[in-house]
Scaffold this motif. Structure first.
Motif, PDB file in Angstrom:
ATOM      1  N   VAL A 116       1.868  -3.455 -14.396  1.00 15.36           N
ATOM      2  CA  VAL A 116       3.269  -3.621 -15.100  1.00 15.36           C
ATOM      3  C   VAL A 116       3.679  -2.014 -15.074  1.00 15.36           C
ATOM      4  O   VAL A 116       4.229  -1.887 -16.357  1.00 15.36           O
ATOM      5  CB  VAL A 116       3.322  -4.551 -16.136  1.00 15.36           C
ATOM      6  CG1 VAL A 116       4.679  -4.681 -16.840  1.00 15.36           C
ATOM      7  CG2 VAL A 116       2.435  -5.807 -16.125  1.00 15.36           C
ATOM      8  N   THR A 117       3.797  -1.185 -14.133  1.00 15.41           N
ATOM      9  CA  THR A 117       4.343  -0.082 -14.482  1.00 15.41           C
ATOM     10  C   THR A 117       5.313   0.188 -13.406  1.00 15.41           C
ATOM     11  O   THR A 117       5.689  -0.637 -12.527  1.00 15.41           O
ATOM     12  CB  THR A 117       3.327   1.318 -14.002  1.00 15.41           C
ATOM     13  OG1 THR A 117       2.501   0.770 -12.883  1.00 15.41           O
ATOM     14  CG2 THR A 117       2.219   1.086 -15.028  1.00 15.41           C
ATOM     15  N   ASP A 149      -3.835   8.556 -16.109  1.00 18.89           N
ATOM     16  CA  ASP A 149      -5.513   8.100 -16.274  1.00 18.89           C
ATOM     17  C   ASP A 149      -5.028   6.577 -15.861  1.00 18.89           C
ATOM     18  O   ASP A 149      -5.294   5.628 -16.739  1.00 18.89           O
ATOM     19  CB  ASP A 149      -5.623   8.180 -17.750  1.00 18.89           C
ATOM     20  CG  ASP A 149      -5.857   9.610 -18.088  1.00 18.89           C
ATOM     21  OD1 ASP A 149      -6.244  10.305 -17.145  1.00 18.89           O
ATOM     22  OD2 ASP A 149      -5.734  10.100 -19.172  1.00 18.89           O
ATOM     23  N   PHE A 150      -4.512   6.208 -14.681  1.00 14.93           N
ATOM     24  CA  PHE A 150      -4.306   4.925 -14.339  1.00 14.93           C
ATOM     25  C   PHE A 150      -5.786   3.988 -13.931  1.00 14.93           C
ATOM     26  O   PHE A 150      -6.491   4.806 -12.995  1.00 14.93           O
ATOM     27  CB  PHE A 150      -3.512   4.812 -13.240  1.00 14.93           C
ATOM     28  CG  PHE A 150      -3.232   3.204 -12.601  1.00 14.93           C
ATOM     29  CD1 PHE A 150      -1.979   2.574 -13.275  1.00 14.93           C
ATOM     30  CD2 PHE A 150      -3.760   2.768 -11.703  1.00 14.93           C
ATOM     31  CE1 PHE A 150      -1.995   1.251 -12.794  1.00 14.93           C
ATOM     32  CE2 PHE A 150      -3.492   1.720 -11.279  1.00 14.93           C
ATOM     33  CZ  PHE A 150      -2.500   0.612 -11.638  1.00 14.93           C
ATOM     34  N   PRO A 151      -5.869   2.741 -14.532  1.00 20.26           N
ATOM     35  CA  PRO A 151      -5.265   2.251 -15.474  1.00 20.26           C
ATOM     36  C   PRO A 151      -6.076   2.269 -16.800  1.00 20.26           C
ATOM     37  O   PRO A 151      -5.700   2.152 -17.872  1.00 20.26           O
ATOM     38  CB  PRO A 151      -5.365   0.831 -14.970  1.00 20.26           C
ATOM     39  CG  PRO A 151      -6.856   0.683 -14.380  1.00 20.26           C
ATOM     40  CD  PRO A 151      -6.674   2.128 -13.529  1.00 20.26           C
ATOM     41  N   THR A 183      -0.390   6.292  -7.043  1.00 19.31           N
ATOM     42  CA  THR A 183      -0.687   4.752  -7.416  1.00 19.31           C
ATOM     43  C   THR A 183       0.118   3.845  -6.488  1.00 19.31           C
ATOM     44  O   THR A 183       1.290   4.132  -6.358  1.00 19.31           O
ATOM     45  CB  THR A 183      -0.503   4.453  -8.884  1.00 19.31           C
ATOM     46  OG1 THR A 183      -1.103   5.528  -9.650  1.00 19.31           O
ATOM     47  CG2 THR A 183      -0.697   3.031  -9.152  1.00 19.31           C
ATOM     48  N   THR A 184      -0.579   3.062  -5.743  1.00 24.33           N
ATOM     49  CA  THR A 184       0.198   2.122  -4.867  1.00 24.33           C
ATOM     50  C   THR A 184       1.295   1.081  -5.421  1.00 24.33           C
ATOM     51  O   THR A 184       0.909   0.892  -6.742  1.00 24.33           O
ATOM     52  CB  THR A 184      -0.791   1.499  -3.849  1.00 24.33           C
ATOM     53  OG1 THR A 184      -1.339   0.472  -4.778  1.00 24.33           O
ATOM     54  CG2 THR A 184      -1.827   2.207  -3.406  1.00 24.33           C
ATOM     55  N   ASN A 185       2.042   0.688  -4.842  1.00 30.41           N
ATOM     56  CA  ASN A 185       2.938  -0.213  -5.223  1.00 30.41           C
ATOM     57  C   ASN A 185       2.401  -1.657  -5.782  1.00 30.41           C
ATOM     58  O   ASN A 185       2.852  -2.017  -6.823  1.00 30.41           O
ATOM     59  CB  ASN A 185       4.031  -0.652  -4.142  1.00 30.41           C
ATOM     60  CG  ASN A 185       4.936   0.429  -3.856  1.00 30.41           C
ATOM     61  OD1 ASN A 185       5.200   1.414  -4.550  1.00 30.41           O
ATOM     62  ND2 ASN A 185       5.548   0.349  -2.410  1.00 30.41           N
ATOM     63  N   ILE A 186       1.457  -1.977  -5.050  1.00 33.93           N
ATOM     64  CA  ILE A 186       0.552  -3.364  -5.582  1.00 33.93           C
ATOM     65  C   ILE A 186       0.010  -2.904  -6.768  1.00 33.93           C
ATOM     66  O   ILE A 186      -0.107  -3.695  -7.617  1.00 33.93           O
ATOM     67  CB  ILE A 186      -0.459  -3.736  -4.512  1.00 33.93           C
ATOM     68  CG1 ILE A 186      -0.823  -5.117  -4.924  1.00 33.93           C
ATOM     69  CG2 ILE A 186      -1.504  -2.855  -4.190  1.00 33.93           C
ATOM     70  CD1 ILE A 186       0.255  -6.181  -5.121  1.00 33.93           C
ATOM     71  N   GLN A 187      -0.538  -1.745  -7.044  1.00 33.44           N
ATOM     72  CA  GLN A 187      -1.167  -1.284  -8.274  1.00 33.44           C
ATOM     73  C   GLN A 187      -0.486  -1.351  -9.606  1.00 33.44           C
ATOM     74  O   GLN A 187      -0.462  -1.715 -10.730  1.00 33.44           O
ATOM     75  CB  GLN A 187      -1.938  -0.047  -7.986  1.00 33.44           C
ATOM     76  CG  GLN A 187      -3.348  -0.231  -7.171  1.00 33.44           C
ATOM     77  CD  GLN A 187      -3.767   1.219  -6.869  1.00 33.44           C
ATOM     78  OE1 GLN A 187      -3.256   2.409  -6.923  1.00 33.44           O
ATOM     79  NE2 GLN A 187      -5.204   1.091  -6.695  1.00 33.44           N
ATOM     80  N   GLU A 188       0.819  -0.683  -9.074  1.00 31.57           N
ATOM     81  CA  GLU A 188       1.982  -0.475  -9.994  1.00 31.57           C
ATOM     82  C   GLU A 188       2.413  -1.986 -10.655  1.00 31.57           C
ATOM     83  O   GLU A 188       2.817  -2.309 -11.548  1.00 31.57           O
ATOM     84  CB  GLU A 188       3.156   0.445  -9.377  1.00 31.57           C
ATOM     85  CG  GLU A 188       2.784   1.769  -9.036  1.00 31.57           C
ATOM     86  CD  GLU A 188       3.325   2.638  -9.828  1.00 31.57           C
ATOM     87  OE1 GLU A 188       3.664   2.318 -10.979  1.00 31.57           O
ATOM     88  OE2 GLU A 188       3.766   3.852  -9.641  1.00 31.57           O
ATOM     89  N   GLN A 198       0.834  -1.203  -0.013  1.00 29.92           N
ATOM     90  CA  GLN A 198      -0.023   0.044   0.129  1.00 29.92           C
ATOM     91  C   GLN A 198       0.656   1.331  -0.079  1.00 29.92           C
ATOM     92  O   GLN A 198       0.278   2.248   0.156  1.00 29.92           O
ATOM     93  CB  GLN A 198      -0.885   0.095   1.179  1.00 29.92           C
ATOM     94  CG  GLN A 198      -2.043  -1.190   1.226  1.00 29.92           C
ATOM     95  CD  GLN A 198      -2.515  -1.309   0.001  1.00 29.92           C
ATOM     96  OE1 GLN A 198      -3.301  -0.422  -0.670  1.00 29.92           O
ATOM     97  NE2 GLN A 198      -2.719  -2.717  -0.621  1.00 29.92           N
ATOM     98  N   GLY A 199       2.134   1.211  -0.088  1.00 29.47           N
ATOM     99  CA  GLY A 199       3.026   2.354  -0.001  1.00 29.47           C
ATOM    100  C   GLY A 199       2.956   2.686  -1.342  1.00 29.47           C
ATOM    101  O   GLY A 199       2.653   2.379  -2.585  1.00 29.47           O
TER     102      GLY A 199
END
Length: 307
Positions: free
Chosen positions: A213-214, A223-225, A204-209, A196-197
């Motif tokens: 694949v960002t 404009d994620f995602p 955008t959180t680390n898990i979302q990145e 969640q960092g």
């Protein structure tokens, strides 16, 4: 490397080029628009240093496989084992276009010396960790180096990791290989290093990145995602978003932001696509009609189950 003499002095010349550089290598740097670096080296060594296990490239090596580099027994003569181990470095790296990238030095406390591996050789051994990153066709790059004074001995191998669970030593749902690749702490599941960092502060959180694949250390998400929603003359809508292999995608939709419905089943792709288009024509978005005046969308991204 080719055309290296068995012994004596040699000269290595590396020429850096750009798109505007000449194809005529006989030109000097300025007229050819090159940058040339030249280094003088000494070649040849009485020590036959080589990776014996695995014997060649392309093998599939699972966690616990013991890598071994063999070398002449004379290399360790007159030096303590701890001092000898400090002269070795083992690197594991990703590969892009056949070249290693983001090499990670492995902990020397995991190295060991095996005496009398053969009649003439001792060996350096190292037990592989779990390196599976979700892609069974991904080539991992192994390099083992011995450095003493001005003499460097090294050998390399390329290998595959078998499918299995993604290693995650801190349990933050971010696999170790991904955290190490971007310089996040694979032993810290909290703060900016955790799921969640937001290491780069782009919202955008680390898990979302990771799922999208960002890059978690570059503030470049726009404009994620979902990158765009276009309504067609017939009322259908086209959603545009990037997709990648080894990810599963599913669209969810709602008219009130309270009740969400799945638009069909999850899908995967075989290749990267920066502007994948998904059509909402009403066929997969029931019970609500596709031509509702208001329609909100979510893009759900997950990791497919390991085979």
């Amino acid at each position: 490397y080719r055309n290296i003499p068995a012994s004596g002095a040699a000269q290595i010349e590396v020429r850096f080029k750009e798109v505007s550089s000449s194809t005529d290598n006989s030109l000097a740097d300025i007229p050819g628009h090159f940058t040339t670096l030249t280094r003088a080296i000494s070649t040849g060594s009485p020590v036959n240093f080589r990776i014996a296990y695995p014997a060649g490239n392309g093998e599939t090596l699972g966690p616990g496989y013991v890598i071994k580099a063999l070398f002449d027994k004379s290399l360790g003569a007159g030096i303590s084992e701890s001092e000898f181990l400090d002269e070795f470095s083992i690197y594991l790296a990703s590969t892009e276009s056949g070249q290693p990238t983001n090499a990670v030095l492995q902990d020397r406390s995991d190295y060991s010396i095996v005496s009398n591996e053969t009649a003439s050789d001792d060996a350096l051994s190292f037990k592989l960790p779990n390196l599976y990153n979700g892609d069974p066709a991904f080539l991992h790059h192994l390099r083992i180096v011995h450095l003493r004074g001005g003499i460097t001995l090294s050998d390399t191998r390329l290998f595959l990791a078998p499918p299995g669970a993604l290693p995650d030593r801190d349990g933050d749902l971010l696999p170790d290989f991904w955290e190490l690749f971007y310089g996040l702490d694979a032993n810290n599941g909290d703060g900016v290093h955790g799921a969640q960092g937001d290491f780069d502060g782009d919202g955008t959180t680390n898990i979302q990145e990771y799922l999208a694949v960002t890059n978690p250390i570059a503030s470049d998400i726009v404009d994620f995602p979902i990158r765009g929603i276009a309504t067609q003359p017939d009322g259908t809508r086209i959603l545009t978003f990037p997709v990648h292999p080894n990810r599963s995608y599913r669209i969810k939709y709602s008219s009130d932001l309270l009740h969400w419905f799945d638009a069909g089943v999850p899908f995967t792709v075989l290749a990267d696509e920066a502007a994948y288009q998904w059509l909402d024509d009403g066929m997969a978005t029931t019970p609500e009609p596709w031509n509702a005046e208001r329609r909100f969308y979510q893009l759900e991204i997950s990791i497919p189950a390991a085979p």
